[in-house]
Design a protein around this motif. Structure first.
Motif, PDB file in Angstrom:
ATOM      1  N   ALA A  33       0.829  -1.206   0.000  1.00 17.33           N
ATOM      2  CA  ALA A  33       0.000   0.000   0.000  1.00 17.33           C
ATOM      3  C   ALA A  33       0.862   1.254   0.000  1.00 17.33           C
ATOM      4  CB  ALA A  33      -0.925  -0.010   1.219  1.00 17.33           C
ATOM      5  N   ILE A  34       1.941   1.233   0.795  1.00 14.05           N
ATOM      6  CA  ILE A  34       2.843   2.398   0.836  1.00 14.05           C
ATOM      7  C   ILE A  34       3.491   2.632  -0.528  1.00 14.05           C
ATOM      8  CG2 ILE A  34       4.983   3.281   1.840  1.00 14.05           C
ATOM      9  CD1 ILE A  34       4.196   1.883   4.449  1.00 14.05           C
ATOM     10  N   ILE A  35       3.943   1.529  -1.145  1.00 13.55           N
ATOM     11  CA  ILE A  35       4.563   1.646  -2.473  1.00 13.55           C
ATOM     12  C   ILE A  35       3.553   2.189  -3.490  1.00 13.55           C
ATOM     13  CG2 ILE A  35       5.567   0.348  -4.386  1.00 13.55           C
ATOM     14  CD1 ILE A  35       6.803  -1.531  -2.301  1.00 13.55           C
ATOM     15  N   LEU A  36       2.316   1.657  -3.431  1.00 16.95           N
ATOM     16  CA  LEU A  36       1.274   2.152  -4.340  1.00 16.95           C
ATOM     17  C   LEU A  36       0.998   3.635  -4.128  1.00 16.95           C
ATOM     18  CD1 LEU A  36      -1.365  -0.742  -4.456  1.00 16.95           C
ATOM     19  CD2 LEU A  36      -0.039   0.167  -6.371  1.00 16.95           C
ATOM     20  N   LEU A  77      -6.976  10.533 -10.383  1.00 12.04           N
ATOM     21  CA  LEU A  77      -5.920   9.524 -10.253  1.00 12.04           C
ATOM     22  C   LEU A  77      -5.665   9.177  -8.784  1.00 12.04           C
ATOM     23  CD1 LEU A  77      -3.373  10.785 -12.943  1.00 12.04           C
ATOM     24  CD2 LEU A  77      -4.831   8.753 -13.066  1.00 12.04           C
ATOM     25  N   LEU A  78      -5.666  10.180  -7.921  1.00 10.78           N
ATOM     26  CA  LEU A  78      -5.462   9.915  -6.498  1.00 10.78           C
ATOM     27  C   LEU A  78      -6.608   9.087  -5.919  1.00 10.78           C
ATOM     28  CD1 LEU A  78      -4.085  13.356  -5.239  1.00 10.78           C
ATOM     29  CD2 LEU A  78      -2.812  11.223  -5.570  1.00 10.78           C
ATOM     30  N   LEU A  79      -7.822   9.349  -6.369  1.00 17.70           N
ATOM     31  CA  LEU A  79      -8.964   8.550  -5.915  1.00 17.70           C
ATOM     32  C   LEU A  79      -8.820   7.104  -6.366  1.00 17.70           C
ATOM     33  CD1 LEU A  79     -11.742   8.425  -4.563  1.00 17.70           C
ATOM     34  CD2 LEU A  79     -12.754   9.105  -6.751  1.00 17.70           C
ATOM     35  N   LEU A  80      -8.368   6.912  -7.609  1.00 15.08           N
ATOM     36  CA  LEU A  80      -8.148   5.562  -8.114  1.00 15.08           C
ATOM     37  C   LEU A  80      -7.075   4.837  -7.297  1.00 15.08           C
ATOM     38  CD1 LEU A  80      -8.780   3.451 -10.297  1.00 15.08           C
ATOM     39  CD2 LEU A  80      -7.028   4.527 -11.736  1.00 15.08           C
ATOM     40  N   VAL A  81      -6.010   5.554  -6.954  1.00 11.37           N
ATOM     41  CA  VAL A  81      -4.945   4.971  -6.134  1.00 11.37           C
ATOM     42  C   VAL A  81      -5.482   4.589  -4.755  1.00 11.37           C
ATOM     43  CG1 VAL A  81      -2.752   5.467  -4.956  1.00 11.37           C
ATOM     44  CG2 VAL A  81      -3.078   6.135  -7.348  1.00 11.37           C
ATOM     45  N   PHE A  82      -6.299   5.446  -4.156  1.00 12.48           N
ATOM     46  CA  PHE A  82      -6.864   5.182  -2.836  1.00 12.48           C
ATOM     47  C   PHE A  82      -7.750   3.929  -2.852  1.00 12.48           C
ATOM     48  CE2 PHE A  82     -10.378   5.888   0.199  1.00 12.48           C
ATOM     49  CZ  PHE A  82      -9.645   5.863   1.382  1.00 12.48           C
ATOM     50  N   ILE A  83      -8.555   3.796  -3.901  1.00 13.31           N
ATOM     51  CA  ILE A  83      -9.407   2.613  -4.008  1.00 13.31           C
ATOM     52  C   ILE A  83      -8.565   1.356  -4.196  1.00 13.31           C
ATOM     53  CG2 ILE A  83     -11.169   1.495  -5.440  1.00 13.31           C
ATOM     54  CD1 ILE A  83     -12.341   4.246  -5.973  1.00 13.31           C
ATOM     55  N   THR A  84      -7.479   1.463  -4.972  1.00 14.11           N
ATOM     56  CA  THR A  84      -6.591   0.319  -5.179  1.00 14.11           C
ATOM     57  C   THR A  84      -5.912  -0.092  -3.876  1.00 14.11           C
ATOM     58  OG1 THR A  84      -6.172   1.094  -7.441  1.00 14.11           O
ATOM     59  CG2 THR A  84      -4.661  -0.546  -6.542  1.00 14.11           C
TER      60      THR A  84
END
Length: 268
Positions: A33-36, A77-84
């Motif tokens: 998660a940190i890396i993502l 993009l940040l929202l997509l990262v958060f969901i991932t």
């Protein structure tokens, strides 16, 4: 007694083993998660800067609009990262997306007027019926544009009063832009006695041609507009550069009165 102690030791070992397994399992998830987050945050910033630079180079795209669209791309993009990242921990992202959609719909309904202003602001920035520094007039407002924002437009009225107009009030109405064209026409109407028409025509023509701010093309013209009894109404028609229009028209009006008085031509 020994059996109780042995049971506690076994339970402790079992709990420790489970905790260790969970720690190992979630440590990889947390690390992933940190890396993502790091990669996603970096990519979002890079794409934001790239989109902002690209949009600024597009003809007709205002800087405010370029910043707005590039920020939308970044936050999406940040929202997509958060969901991932949530998916890394086994969270059902489908339900989160559905909840975000429902929340977005509710917010949209609650902020309907605000969203209408944003949509109008985008259209104003794209189509540009007016720009900063131009003087405009609508059925509701008039003044010189100071700043065009996504929600509202700032203006300064002719008497120096600050005016903030919601963009929706400027988009759905006719807008008169006094500064957009390079030249503007001016008609000066003067009523004189019929027998002095030729003399007044000469004076007005000389006055217009002597003023360097009056354009030669189209050339100044003086013509009879109408008759009323023993009087005739003359029109002096000139074209003036827009930046000089206000000052020149006031000077022509004053000078015409003074020159006609010097020639003993009565203005009725």
């Amino acid at each position: 007694m020994d059996n109780q102690v042995s049971g506690v030791i076994v339970a402790t070992r079992t709990a420790f083993t489970q905790i260790t397994a969970l720690a190992v399992q979630y440590s990889f998830s947390i690390l992933g998660a940190i890396i993502l987050l790091i990669i996603g945050w970096t990519l979002a910033r890079l794409i934001h800067n790239w989109a902002y630079s690209g949009l600024k180079k597009v003809h007709g795209i205002d800087e405010t609009l370029a910043r707005f669209f590039s920020n939308i791309i970044r936050y999406a993009l940040l929202l997509l990262v958060f969901i991932t990242v949530l998916g890394q921990f086994g969270v059902q992202t489908a339900s989160i997306i559905a909840a975000l959609g429902a929340a977005g719909l509710a917010i949209g309904l609650a902020l309907q007027g605000t969203l209408q202003n944003i949509a109008a602001g985008i259209m104003l920035l794209v189509l540009r019926p007016f720009r900063v520094g131009e003087t405009i007039q609508t059925p509701q407002v008039s003044g010189t544009v100071r700043e065009i924002g996504l929600f509202a437009t700032e203006l300064v009225t002719a008497d120096g009063v600050y005016l903030l107009a919601p963009n929706s009030t400027l988009w759905n109405v006719p807008v008169t832009n006094y500064s957009r064209e390079a030249t503007r026409k001016f008609d000066l109407s003067i009523t004189v006695a019929r027998e002095q028409v030729d003399q007044a025509t000469t004076v007005l023509n000389d006055l217009a041609r002597a003023d360097g701010r009056v354009l030669d093309a189209p050339p100044p013209r003086v013509f009879i507009d109408s008759f009323s009894g023993s009087n005739a109404t003359l029109i002096l028609r000139v074209w003036i550069g827009t930046p000089d229009w206000w000052k020149t028209t006031r000077d022509l009006t004053h000078n015409a009165q003074a020159r006609l008085a010097m020639e003993d031509i009565a203005v009725n």
